[in-house]
Motif scaffolding. Structure first.
Motif, PDB file in Angstrom:
ATOM      1  N   ARG A 165      63.266  60.940  52.687  1.00 20.11           N
ATOM      2  CA  ARG A 165      63.296  60.038  53.846  1.00 20.11           C
ATOM      3  C   ARG A 165      61.997  60.191  54.624  1.00 20.11           C
ATOM      4  O   ARG A 165      61.657  61.276  55.082  1.00 20.11           O
ATOM      5  CB  ARG A 165      64.490  60.337  54.752  1.00 20.11           C
ATOM      6  N   VAL A 166      61.271  59.091  54.746  1.00 20.27           N
ATOM      7  CA  VAL A 166      59.980  59.056  55.419  1.00 20.27           C
ATOM      8  C   VAL A 166      60.147  58.386  56.779  1.00 20.27           C
ATOM      9  O   VAL A 166      60.779  57.333  56.885  1.00 20.27           O
ATOM     10  CB  VAL A 166      58.952  58.271  54.569  1.00 20.27           C
ATOM     11  N   ALA A 167      59.591  58.998  57.809  1.00 17.75           N
ATOM     12  CA  ALA A 167      59.687  58.432  59.156  1.00 17.75           C
ATOM     13  C   ALA A 167      59.031  57.057  59.213  1.00 17.75           C
ATOM     14  O   ALA A 167      58.025  56.797  58.534  1.00 17.75           O
ATOM     15  CB  ALA A 167      59.023  59.366  60.168  1.00 17.75           C
ATOM     16  N   GLU A 168      59.600  56.173  60.025  1.00 21.25           N
ATOM     17  CA  GLU A 168      59.093  54.804  60.126  1.00 21.25           C
ATOM     18  C   GLU A 168      57.598  54.760  60.427  1.00 21.25           C
ATOM     19  O   GLU A 168      56.860  53.952  59.850  1.00 21.25           O
ATOM     20  CB  GLU A 168      59.858  54.052  61.224  1.00 21.25           C
ATOM     21  N   LYS A 169      57.130  55.654  61.280  1.00 17.48           N
ATOM     22  CA  LYS A 169      55.716  55.631  61.655  1.00 17.48           C
ATOM     23  C   LYS A 169      54.796  56.001  60.494  1.00 17.48           C
ATOM     24  O   LYS A 169      53.590  55.718  60.524  1.00 17.48           O
ATOM     25  CB  LYS A 169      55.468  56.567  62.842  1.00 17.48           C
ATOM     26  N   LYS A 170      55.352  56.640  59.460  1.00 18.07           N
ATOM     27  CA  LYS A 170      54.561  57.028  58.289  1.00 18.07           C
ATOM     28  C   LYS A 170      54.721  56.049  57.125  1.00 18.07           C
ATOM     29  O   LYS A 170      54.099  56.225  56.072  1.00 18.07           O
ATOM     30  CB  LYS A 170      54.982  58.426  57.814  1.00 18.07           C
ATOM     31  N   ARG A 171      55.553  55.041  57.296  1.00 20.97           N
ATOM     32  CA  ARG A 171      55.891  54.111  56.216  1.00 20.97           C
ATOM     33  C   ARG A 171      54.658  53.517  55.534  1.00 20.97           C
ATOM     34  O   ARG A 171      54.486  53.615  54.317  1.00 20.97           O
ATOM     35  CB  ARG A 171      56.783  52.995  56.758  1.00 20.97           C
ATOM     36  N   THR A 172      53.782  52.906  56.299  1.00 26.92           N
ATOM     37  CA  THR A 172      52.615  52.234  55.728  1.00 26.92           C
ATOM     38  C   THR A 172      51.704  53.208  54.999  1.00 26.92           C
ATOM     39  O   THR A 172      51.228  52.926  53.883  1.00 26.92           O
ATOM     40  CB  THR A 172      51.830  51.492  56.817  1.00 26.92           C
ATOM     41  N   ASP A 173      51.469  54.367  55.608  1.00 25.70           N
ATOM     42  CA  ASP A 173      50.592  55.358  54.986  1.00 25.70           C
ATOM     43  C   ASP A 173      51.172  55.866  53.666  1.00 25.70           C
ATOM     44  O   ASP A 173      50.447  56.022  52.670  1.00 25.70           O
ATOM     45  CB  ASP A 173      50.364  56.545  55.931  1.00 25.70           C
TER      46      ASP A 173
END
Length: 203
Positions: free
Chosen positions: A79-87
């Motif tokens: 599970r990846v935090a939303e703020k890290k999604r694009t990266d």
């Protein structure tokens, strides 16, 4: 075939789930909030991708894993935090799509230990129309390619061994991969040590 881009993956709100079934299990390479054993139904893990770059060359291809049609696959959901999604999506595309051999898809996966909770996760499924799709190879052919395979990320046999160790660490077995690992080691013994922390692999 060029990479299949899913604009909604990068623009969607909320955390991102990523399904790992091979090297992502032992070297995800990105920040995550949660790591959960999970099961994907409809595709299975297979050494069905010829590696021309990281574990082999076009002249002497190695073999790496892909999700191929049919069956089911146990792996890890991150599970990846939303703020890290694009990266994270950018990182995964650079890592997995170096030769565009995979299709980037969203798949339902069932998380273990949480009453069978289902989430939608980003996964990389082999493109059967790609020149690097190996199909269903015999164990002998797999063994031959893995023995010869050596690329930018090192020996193909190290990739197989690290994946088998990661699978065993999760408490299950992948029969064909285990048989191949035993052949590579030249004797019938189990691999119970955790994957080395400094292993490196990109396809």
């Amino acid at each position: 075939m060029s990479e299949i881009t899913l604009p909604s993956v990068t623009t969607a709100k909320g955390d991102l789930w990523v399904f790992g079934y091979g090297s992502l299990m032992w070297r995800p390479g990105f920040e995550f909030e949660e790591r959960v054993p999970a099961r994907l139904v409809g595709e299975h893990r297979a050494l069905c991708v010829y590696s021309f770059v990281h574990r082999g060359t076009p002249e002497k291809p190695g073999l790496v894993l892909g999700l191929d049609r049919g069956g089911a696959c146990r792996g890890i959901a991150f599970r990846v935090a939303e703020k890290k999604r694009t990266d994270v999506i950018g990182y995964l595309r650079a890592r997995e799509q170096v030769t565009s051999v995979y299709r980037e898809v969203m798949r339902s996966v069932w998380l273990e230990g949480d009453a069978g909770q289902r989430v939608s996760a980003l996964a990389y499924v082999v493109d059967r129309g790609h020149v690097q799709y190996a199909g269903r190879l015999s164990l002998a052919d797999q063994h031959r390619h893995v023995l010869q395979g050596h690329g930018q990320s090192g020996a193909n046999r190290d990739y197989v061994t690290a994946t088998v160790k990661a699978i065993e660490a999760e408490g299950f077995r992948d029969t064909q991969l285990h048989q191949l690992a035993l052949m590579l080691h030249g004797e019938a013994h189990s691999l119970h040590a955790p994957a080395p922390a400094d292993d490196r692999e990109n396809r």
